[in-house]
Design a protein around this motif. Structure first.
Motif, PDB file in Angstrom:
ATOM      1  N   MET A   1     -22.603 -93.611  28.782  1.00 57.16           N
ATOM      2  CA  MET A   1     -23.936 -93.831  28.246  1.00 57.16           C
ATOM      3  C   MET A   1     -24.418 -92.554  27.580  1.00 57.16           C
ATOM      4  N   THR A   2     -25.443 -92.640  26.761  1.00 61.19           N
ATOM      5  CA  THR A   2     -26.023 -91.467  26.120  1.00 61.19           C
ATOM      6  C   THR A   2     -27.460 -91.320  26.571  1.00 61.19           C
ATOM      7  N   ASP A   3     -28.020 -90.125  26.368  1.00 59.37           N
ATOM      8  CA  ASP A   3     -29.393 -89.916  26.762  1.00 59.37           C
ATOM      9  C   ASP A   3     -30.363 -90.466  25.727  1.00 59.37           C
ATOM     10  N   GLU A   4     -29.847 -91.066  24.704  1.00 54.40           N
ATOM     11  CA  GLU A   4     -30.639 -91.698  23.673  1.00 54.40           C
ATOM     12  C   GLU A   4     -29.724 -92.650  22.941  1.00 54.40           C
ATOM     13  N   PRO A   5     -30.280 -93.628  22.226  1.00 55.86           N
ATOM     14  CA  PRO A   5     -29.420 -94.543  21.484  1.00 55.86           C
ATOM     15  C   PRO A   5     -28.933 -93.883  20.214  1.00 55.86           C
ATOM     16  N   GLU A   6     -28.170 -92.805  20.376  1.00 55.53           N
ATOM     17  CA  GLU A   6     -27.791 -91.976  19.248  1.00 55.53           C
ATOM     18  C   GLU A   6     -26.306 -92.092  18.949  1.00 55.53           C
ATOM     19  N   ARG A   7     -25.578 -92.744  19.801  1.00 54.91           N
ATOM     20  CA  ARG A   7     -24.130 -92.819  19.645  1.00 54.91           C
ATOM     21  C   ARG A   7     -23.747 -93.451  18.313  1.00 54.91           C
ATOM     22  N   ALA A   8     -24.625 -94.295  17.770  1.00 53.67           N
ATOM     23  CA  ALA A   8     -24.297 -94.991  16.525  1.00 53.67           C
ATOM     24  C   ALA A   8     -24.073 -94.041  15.371  1.00 53.67           C
ATOM     25  N   SER A   9     -24.660 -92.849  15.424  1.00 53.91           N
ATOM     26  CA  SER A   9     -24.515 -91.911  14.313  1.00 53.91           C
ATOM     27  C   SER A   9     -23.529 -90.801  14.644  1.00 53.91           C
ATOM     28  N   ARG A  10     -22.582 -91.077  15.511  1.00 56.82           N
ATOM     29  CA  ARG A  10     -21.640 -90.043  15.942  1.00 56.82           C
ATOM     30  C   ARG A  10     -20.775 -89.523  14.799  1.00 56.82           C
ATOM     31  N   THR A  11     -20.586 -90.339  13.775  1.00 56.40           N
ATOM     32  CA  THR A  11     -19.770 -89.861  12.665  1.00 56.40           C
ATOM     33  C   THR A  11     -20.451 -88.691  11.959  1.00 56.40           C
ATOM     34  N   ALA A  12     -21.784 -88.617  12.041  1.00 60.47           N
ATOM     35  CA  ALA A  12     -22.516 -87.556  11.361  1.00 60.47           C
ATOM     36  C   ALA A  12     -22.875 -86.410  12.294  1.00 60.47           C
ATOM     37  N   LYS A  13     -22.807 -86.613  13.591  1.00 60.38           N
ATOM     38  CA  LYS A  13     -23.241 -85.594  14.542  1.00 60.38           C
ATOM     39  C   LYS A  13     -22.115 -85.256  15.516  1.00 60.38           C
ATOM     40  N   PRO A  14     -21.992 -83.988  15.876  1.00 59.07           N
ATOM     41  CA  PRO A  14     -21.047 -83.641  16.942  1.00 59.07           C
ATOM     42  C   PRO A  14     -21.568 -84.152  18.274  1.00 59.07           C
ATOM     43  N   ALA A  15     -20.670 -84.290  19.231  1.00 58.32           N
ATOM     44  CA  ALA A  15     -21.053 -84.796  20.546  1.00 58.32           C
ATOM     45  C   ALA A  15     -20.663 -83.785  21.615  1.00 58.32           C
ATOM     46  N   ARG A  16     -21.416 -83.771  22.696  1.00 60.11           N
ATOM     47  CA  ARG A  16     -21.033 -82.969  23.856  1.00 60.11           C
ATOM     48  C   ARG A  16     -21.234 -83.810  25.107  1.00 60.11           C
ATOM     49  N   ARG A  17     -20.324 -83.658  26.026  1.00 59.51           N
ATOM     50  CA  ARG A  17     -20.384 -84.405  27.285  1.00 59.51           C
ATOM     51  C   ARG A  17     -21.106 -83.553  28.313  1.00 59.51           C
ATOM     52  N   LEU A  18     -22.149 -84.108  28.918  1.00 60.45           N
ATOM     53  CA  LEU A  18     -22.933 -83.347  29.878  1.00 60.45           C
ATOM     54  C   LEU A  18     -22.113 -83.079  31.137  1.00 60.45           C
ATOM     55  N   ASP A  19     -22.118 -81.824  31.565  1.00 60.36           N
ATOM     56  CA  ASP A  19     -21.489 -81.472  32.835  1.00 60.36           C
ATOM     57  C   ASP A  19     -22.584 -81.276  33.882  1.00 60.36           C
ATOM     58  N   ALA A  20     -22.183 -80.889  35.081  1.00 61.74           N
ATOM     59  CA  ALA A  20     -23.145 -80.770  36.181  1.00 61.74           C
ATOM     60  C   ALA A  20     -24.227 -79.743  35.866  1.00 61.74           C
ATOM     61  N   ARG A  21     -23.845 -78.622  35.266  1.00 61.27           N
ATOM     62  CA  ARG A  21     -24.823 -77.572  34.974  1.00 61.27           C
ATOM     63  C   ARG A  21     -25.839 -78.038  33.942  1.00 61.27           C
ATOM     64  N   SER A  22     -25.369 -78.634  32.844  1.00 59.40           N
ATOM     65  CA  SER A  22     -26.305 -79.073  31.805  1.00 59.40           C
ATOM     66  C   SER A  22     -27.175 -80.225  32.290  1.00 59.40           C
ATOM     67  N   LEU A  23     -26.614 -81.111  33.119  1.00 66.68           N
ATOM     68  CA  LEU A  23     -27.409 -82.208  33.671  1.00 66.68           C
ATOM     69  C   LEU A  23     -28.554 -81.659  34.520  1.00 66.68           C
ATOM     70  N   ARG A  24     -28.258 -80.689  35.377  1.00 63.16           N
ATOM     71  CA  ARG A  24     -29.316 -80.101  36.209  1.00 63.16           C
ATOM     72  C   ARG A  24     -30.345 -79.373  35.341  1.00 63.16           C
ATOM     73  N   GLY A  25     -29.910 -78.832  34.198  1.00 63.23           N
ATOM     74  CA  GLY A  25     -30.837 -78.153  33.299  1.00 63.23           C
ATOM     75  C   GLY A  25     -31.810 -79.094  32.614  1.00 63.23           C
ATOM     76  N   LEU A  26     -31.414 -80.341  32.442  1.00 61.88           N
ATOM     77  CA  LEU A  26     -32.263 -81.316  31.755  1.00 61.88           C
ATOM     78  C   LEU A  26     -33.058 -82.188  32.721  1.00 61.88           C
ATOM     79  N   ALA A  27     -32.520 -82.400  33.915  1.00 62.07           N
ATOM     80  CA  ALA A  27     -33.080 -83.383  34.848  1.00 62.07           C
ATOM     81  C   ALA A  27     -34.367 -82.888  35.507  1.00 62.07           C
TER      82      ALA A  27
END
Length: 201
Positions: A1-27
């Protein structure tokens, strides 16, 4: 899943997979609200964000720095000054795979909080849409629908989601495309998930 319905534009944007550290930074509820405002409404200062969210500037500044430290937002240096720093969301797709944290008890609380807040943001967007005054043309163009008579395997559900995202991708303009003068920002929220069957007896 994504944190926004943004996956549709993946061809134009780079992607990063959230790890434990980044998840705790956002949550955190306030950090998630700050992040959403910057994503949806564009760059802002801590002062402007504080006004929108009803918080004091010092609190917002602390959370803004935290989001920047974890790579969710960045300073817009060409616009800012020494006294007034502007912030924008980093233009990447943040992907979250909940299975990554299934066996990590230290991250389970952050994951639960993040998912609850994300659902609340989606809910709030719909409520705001209902409560706002739109003309008949826009009101009839929007929709909030659900279908509950489908039965699928995990493979079929994944295929359905991929097809829907491909449709959104076809309607996503290129980053350098000029918007039409009669166009407004549109949010597409895709929520498709299995439901536990419950007996009537």
């Amino acid at each position: 899943m994504t944190d926004e319905p943004e996956r549709a534009s993946r061809t134009a944007k780079p992607a990063r997979r959230l790890d434990a550290r980044s998840l705790r930074g956002l949550a955190h509820p306030l950090r998630m609200n700050i992040f959403e405002l910057l994503r949806l409404d564009g760059p802002a200062t801590a002062t402007r964000l504080a006004e929108r969210l009803g918080e004091n500037t010092g609190t917002i500044s602390w959370h803004v720095r935290h989001l920047a430290e974890h790579g969710f937002i960045e300073e817009e240096t060409e616009r800012g000054t020494k006294r007034e720093r502007w912030w924008r969301s980093v233009d990447v797709v943040n992907e979250l795979n909940t299975a990554d944290f299934r066996d990590d008890p230290d991250t389970r609380g952050a994951l639960s909080l993040y998912l609850r807040e994300l659902a609340q943001q989606y809910f709030s967007r719909v409520v705001n849409y209902f409560s706002e005054d739109w003309d008949d043309q826009w009101r009839s163009a929007g929709t909030v629908s659900d279908w509950s008579d489908l039965r699928m395997t995990p493979t079929q559900l994944a295929a359905l989601n991929a097809e829907l995202m491909a449709v959104i991708a076809r309607h996503t303009p290129a980053p350098d495309a000029e918007p039409r003068p009669d166009a407004l920002p549109v949010v597409v929220q895709l929520q498709s998930f299995p439901r536990k069957e419950r007996g009537t007896g």
